[in-house]
Design a protein around this motif. Structure first.
Motif, mmCIF file in Angstrom:
data_model
loop_
_atom_site.group_PDB
_atom_site.id
_atom_site.type_symbol
_atom_site.label_atom_id
_atom_site.label_comp_id
_atom_site.label_asym_id
_atom_site.label_seq_id
_atom_site.Cartn_x
_atom_site.Cartn_y
_atom_site.Cartn_z
ATOM 1 N N ALA A 1 10.965 -23.717 -22.051
ATOM 2 C CA ALA A 1 10.354 -23.515 -23.424
ATOM 3 C C ALA A 1 8.842 -22.587 -23.311
ATOM 4 N N ASP B 1 21.279 -21.853 -20.966
ATOM 5 C CA ASP B 1 20.572 -23.274 -21.166
ATOM 6 C C ASP B 1 21.219 -24.079 -20.117
ATOM 7 N N GLY C 1 12.452 -27.611 -25.453
ATOM 8 C CA GLY C 1 12.830 -26.755 -26.869
ATOM 9 C C GLY C 1 13.265 -25.489 -26.423
ATOM 10 N N THR C 2 13.901 -25.056 -25.122
ATOM 11 C CA THR C 2 14.387 -23.791 -24.468
ATOM 12 C C THR C 2 15.550 -23.499 -25.602
ATOM 13 N N ALA C 3 16.448 -24.424 -26.033
ATOM 14 C CA ALA C 3 17.620 -23.899 -26.701
ATOM 15 C C ALA C 3 17.165 -23.544 -27.993
ATOM 16 N N ARG C 4 16.297 -24.381 -28.686
ATOM 17 C CA ARG C 4 16.007 -23.884 -30.147
ATOM 18 C C ARG C 4 15.401 -22.619 -30.076
ATOM 19 N N ILE C 5 14.483 -22.332 -29.417
ATOM 20 C CA ILE C 5 13.655 -20.892 -29.105
ATOM 21 C C ILE C 5 14.851 -19.724 -29.096
ATOM 22 N N GLU D 1 18.057 -19.968 -29.772
ATOM 23 C CA GLU D 1 18.753 -19.877 -31.122
ATOM 24 C C GLU D 1 17.907 -19.168 -32.279
ATOM 25 N N ALA D 2 16.700 -19.569 -32.469
ATOM 26 C CA ALA D 2 16.082 -18.844 -33.522
ATOM 27 C C ALA D 2 16.043 -17.162 -33.336
ATOM 28 N N GLN E 1 25.699 -22.575 -23.174
ATOM 29 C CA GLN E 1 25.419 -23.583 -22.511
ATOM 30 C C GLN E 1 26.236 -24.013 -21.392
#
Length: 349
Positions: A32, A56, A62-66, A68-69, A81
């Motif tokens: 992240a 990921d 929060g790697t995936a959320r960053i 995705e955004a 994934q």
């Protein structure tokens, strides 16, 4: 050898072939703090069409959320994934293998999440591969060093590459034993990569770049190391403890072997450390001058911080200490650990 390698080390140059598509492939596990800047740099690539894939690998931050955004705003970016790690695989090698399976490109540019690509890096590397008939192009990014602990560990990478590898990985040194590559910045031509089995050919390895380069050369393909400092920069570690653990992780697949490490101890210790014990002999003084001049020439060429040059003897001593520690731990049956995973060392011929 250093003088020759500094002359031989070339820069990536050439125009990508028509129809080239570079897949920038990023394995990420708890990144992240790095992944946002890495993606911003990759998506700013120019001169060749790109896609960016992030695997990921079981991140708990929060790697995936960053990712995705950013993917929501740029269709060139995809988040994948990683499936559960199969027995007998190391994490990064497994993630890279799955990334290659999902990629659409003619060239696979594998980078770490702490790497920041220059805007023309993908185009220059693809162009260099096309112009020179290369299956693999790699380089050591410019190393950003922000602490004393990094200053006495990270410069050993370029010292070993340019000071002790004949030809510094250029393509004319076509023997597999002379192969070299840096996993931080590595581009493989798709056809050649798939022909040798890609990362799936060495599922247990930790030093994946070197394994891929050797496999390609054994199959008759050309691989080459270029000057990576204009292509990307990277801050590998955040301090001494992290650097020690990171270098120790790969040691048994490099220098830290029962037969090889005593030889490396002489090759590194005799010119860089032994003269300190022989002072004030004129020969010892001459040897130390040559040692520091060698290190200074490498540091200037690869654009590492100048303040690391006076630390050179400590860098050599620490490098040997890491290797011997890794060898002893292996002999005691203690696995190498990295990001919550433990790996038994693999003996490499």
């Amino acid at each position: 050898m250093t003088a020759a390698n500094l002359v031989l080390l070339g820069r990536a140059a050439g125009a990508p072939a028509p129809g080239a598509l570079v897949s920038v492939l990023i394995p990420a596990r708890d990144e992240a703090a790095n992944i946002g800047a890495c993606l911003d740099a990759a998506l700013a690539s120019a001169g060749v069409p790109i896609e960016v894939l992030v695997m990921d690998d079981g991140s708990t931050d929060g790697t995936a959320r960053i990712v995705e955004a950013r993917a929501a705003a740029d269709p060139r970016l995809r988040l994948l994934q990683a499936p559960p790690l199969p027995p007998g695989w190391t994490g990064k090698v497994h993630a890279c293998a799955r990334l290659a399976e999902a990629a659409r490109g003619t060239h696979f540019l594998f980078i770490d999440a702490d790497v920041r690509l220059a805007p023309d890096a993908a185009a220059r590397m693809a162009g260099h591969a096309a112009a020179n008939g290369l299956a693999l192009v790699s380089g050591v990014p410019r190393q950003r060093i922000g602490s004393l602990g990094e200053g006495v560990t990270v410069p050993a990478i370029n010292l070993m590459m340019l000071g002790y590898l004949p030809g510094a990985g250029r393509a004319f040194t076509n023997h597999p034993a002379m192969a070299a590559a840096c996993g931080q910045l590595l581009m493989a031509e798709r056809g050649a990569y798939e022909a040798v089995g890609g990362h799936a050919a060495f599922p247990r390895r930790l030093h994946d770049a070197l394994a891929l380069s050797r496999n390609l050369r054994e199959a008759g393909h050309r691989t080459e190391v270029v000057d990576g400092s204009p292509l990307a920069d990277c801050r590998m570690y955040s301090g001494f403890a992290e650097a020690w653990a990171g270098f120790a992780k790969n040691a048994r697949e490099g220098m830290a072997t029962p037969l090889g490490l005593p030889v490396w101890t002489v090759l590194l210790g005799a010119p860089h450390l032994l003269p300190w014990l022989l002072l004030p002999s004129p020969w010892a003084i001459a040897a130390l001058i040559l040692s520091f001049l060698t290190r200074a020439a490498i540091t200037l060429r690869v654009r590492e911080p100048l303040w690391t040059i006076p630390l050179h003897p400590v860098t050599v001593a620490v490098a040997l200490a890491i290797q011997w520690t890794a060898l002893i731990r292996s002999a005691l049956g203690r696995p190498a650990g990295w990001k919550g995973r433990a790996y038994q060392p693999v003996d490499v011929p």
